[in-house]
Design an enzyme around this catalytic site. Structure first.
Site, PDB file in Angstrom:
ATOM      1  N   LYS A  79      -2.074  -6.184 -48.124  1.00 30.49           N
ATOM      2  CA  LYS A  79      -1.084  -5.904 -49.161  1.00 30.49           C
ATOM      3  C   LYS A  79      -0.311  -7.183 -49.484  1.00 30.49           C
ATOM      4  CE  LYS A  79       2.676  -2.608 -50.182  1.00 30.49           C
ATOM      5  NZ  LYS A  79       3.441  -1.461 -49.656  1.00 30.49           N
ATOM      6  N   SER A 154       3.579   2.606 -52.375  1.00 34.49           N
ATOM      7  CA  SER A 154       3.350   1.321 -53.015  1.00 34.49           C
ATOM      8  C   SER A 154       2.073   0.624 -52.546  1.00 34.49           C
ATOM      9  CB  SER A 154       4.562   0.413 -52.741  1.00 34.49           C
ATOM     10  OG  SER A 154       4.721   0.173 -51.347  1.00 34.49           O
ATOM     11  N   SER A 178       4.751   4.885 -48.133  1.00 33.87           N
ATOM     12  CA  SER A 178       3.900   4.014 -48.953  1.00 33.87           C
ATOM     13  C   SER A 178       2.544   3.676 -48.360  1.00 33.87           C
ATOM     14  CB  SER A 178       4.644   2.712 -49.283  1.00 33.87           C
ATOM     15  OG  SER A 178       5.720   2.972 -50.149  1.00 33.87           O
TER      16      SER A 178
END
Length: 485
Positions: A79, A154, A178
């Protein structure tokens, strides 16, 4: 069967027997990315040259023999809010669109020590603020099961990349769900560890008391492998837990006989899609058949979790994002005539709408005259939510419910209604407020889209959470389903 269908342990065995090379694994990962990422758009940047060089070195090591890391040769995605030295770490924000990290996050050092290969950085909601991946300032990521739908957020890029077969595992961060919510939407496994179990050093902070890095994988065994590699005390992180790390892999016994399961009535009531509830109830029957027992309980302060979370998270975000001023790093406005204008214009041009919304909310909650009424009250509610969990865990081993109240929604469907978007996290947020571990595993399909089962454990109870998830997974076929891109 494609290589992507193999577990990490099976891939390691093939590498050990020299039936497979690391270069083949890495090449296959990039081939798949070039083949499908035009539709999925999970990646923000690729590190092909370094990945292929690392693969060649590992192939030489294979020929020579000797000890190998736990994740030896396995292609991973990261990420883009986790610092990776020499590569872009943008947080999917225009503010950091030119920022290359000057050091490795602790989890990246641990992955290098375990000898995995990073193939690229993954898309996300800007500064991890969002639940759909539509808040990326570059482009939205699409759900591999249906590209008209969101992958969740996210960590939507991380979930989509694993679901699409672009990488063998990915790292994400979980502040209010997330990791787990996108794992649910994309039909994979996503784990949020106990707060402090995995170092946050090198993770760009959203809400420091809530953020936690964790793995996204195809199955529970792989999640145990990755967690084993990244967990542990880190003196660079003042909130890191100095505890002994158990053997998560050997905990996957498949035995849940006598396991006591609590099912909160608040998690299967109003607002939860009846078909999602049906999938969860079917999952409970599977665990019952394996010797576990379950009872309905109450977590009475759940209804206040979303309000408390958005006050606390936004307040911490307001403080953490104050460092982005156009002076020290990131993009600086060319249109300023003085220092105050430099701050104002850099932040106005650099941050997206959702980030600005949360900064404003957090600044308001922390301001003189409102601190006691909002921030302090939210902290007290947080304590009550944690006490709810403590009381249930005095009599039960795990808590089970849906990960999200509905399956994924269409891109653009909720983007103009932030309150509706915030409520999608109602079942995941309490876990972060309490600092306890939870995992999402696939447990069904609704209209062709995956549904996630959330298994919540006591603080540092990852072994029990993984054991429960693994037992369920071994007696169902949901984890074997793949999207048809």
């Amino acid at each position: 069967m494609s290589l992507f269908d193999l577990k990490l342990m099976e891939l390691q065995n093939r590498l050990a027997r020299k039936e497979l090379s690391v270069s083949e694994l890495v090449d296959q990962s990039y081939r798949r990315i070039h083949e499908v990422d035009g539709k999925v758009r999970a990646f923000l940047s690729l590190d092909e040259e370094n990945a292929k060089n690392a693969a060649k070195q590992m192939d030489e090591q294979l020929q020579q023999g000797g000890e190998r890391g736990l994740l030896f040769g396995l292609p991973a995605g990261i990420k883009d809010n986790i610092a990776t030295e020499g590569t872009l770490t943008t947080c999917a924000s225009q503010f950091l669109s030119n920022y290359k990290a000057i050091y490795d996050a602790t989890v990246i050092k641990k992955l290098k020590s375990a000898q995995s290969v990073t193939v690229g950085k993954l898309n996300m909601d800007e500064f991890a603020m969002g639940g759909s991946n539509e808040n990326s300032s570059f482009h939205p990521t699409h759900n591999p099961w249906n590209v008209e739908y969101v992958p969740g957020g996210s960590s939507g890029g991380s979930a989509a990349a694993v679901a699409a077969g672009e990488v063998y595992f990915a790292l994400g961060s979980d502040t209010g769900g997330s990791i787990r919510q996108p794992a649910s939407y994309c039909g994979i496994v996503g784990m949020k560890p106990t707060y402090g179990l995995v170092s946050r050093f090198g993770l760009v902070a959203f809400a420091s008391s809530l953020d936690q890095i964790g793995p996204l994988t195809k199955n529970v065994e792989d999640a145990a492998f990755v967690l084993q590699s990244i967990a542990g005390h880190d003196p660079m992180d003042s909130t890191s837990a100095n505890v002994e790390i158990p053997d998560y892999i050997s905990a996957l016994s498949g035995d849940v006989k006598g396991l006591r399961i609590a099912v909160p009535k608040e998690y299967i009531g109003k607002g939860v899609d009846p078909r999602v509830k049906e999938s969860v109830m079917s999952a409970l029957k599977v665990l019952e058949g394996l010797g576990a027992t379950w009872e309905e309980v109450s977590l009475p302060h759940t209804e206040y979790a979303v309000a408390a979370y958005y006050l606390l998270a936004s307040s911490e975000a307001s403080s953490n994002l104050a460092r982005f001023d156009g002076v020290r790093y990131g993009v600086r406005t060319p249109n300023a005539n003085n220092l105050i204008e430099l701050y104002r214009k850099s932040r106005s041009e650099g941050f997206g709408a959702e980030v600005k919304r949360r900064i404003m909310l957090g600044t308001y909650a922390l301001s003189s005259g409102y601190y006691d009424a909002y921030y302090l009250k939210a902290q007290k509610v947080r304590t009550l939510i944690k006490q709810d969990f403590d009381q249930v865990f005095a009599n039960y081993d795990v808590i089970i419910g849906p990960t999200a109240p509905t399956p994924a929604f269409k891109i653009g469907e909720q983007v103009d209604n932030p309150l509706t978007m915030y409520l999608n996290d109602i079942l995941t947020i309490p876990v972060n407020l309490a600092g306890i571990p939870a995992i999402s595993v696939p447990c069904g399909l609704v209209d062709g889209l995956p549904v996630g089962l959330q298994i919540i454990g006591k603080a540092l109870g990852e072994a029990t959470v993984l054991r429960t998830a693994h037992a369920f997974e071994q007696n169902t076929e949901f984890h074997k389903l793949r999207p048809q891109l």
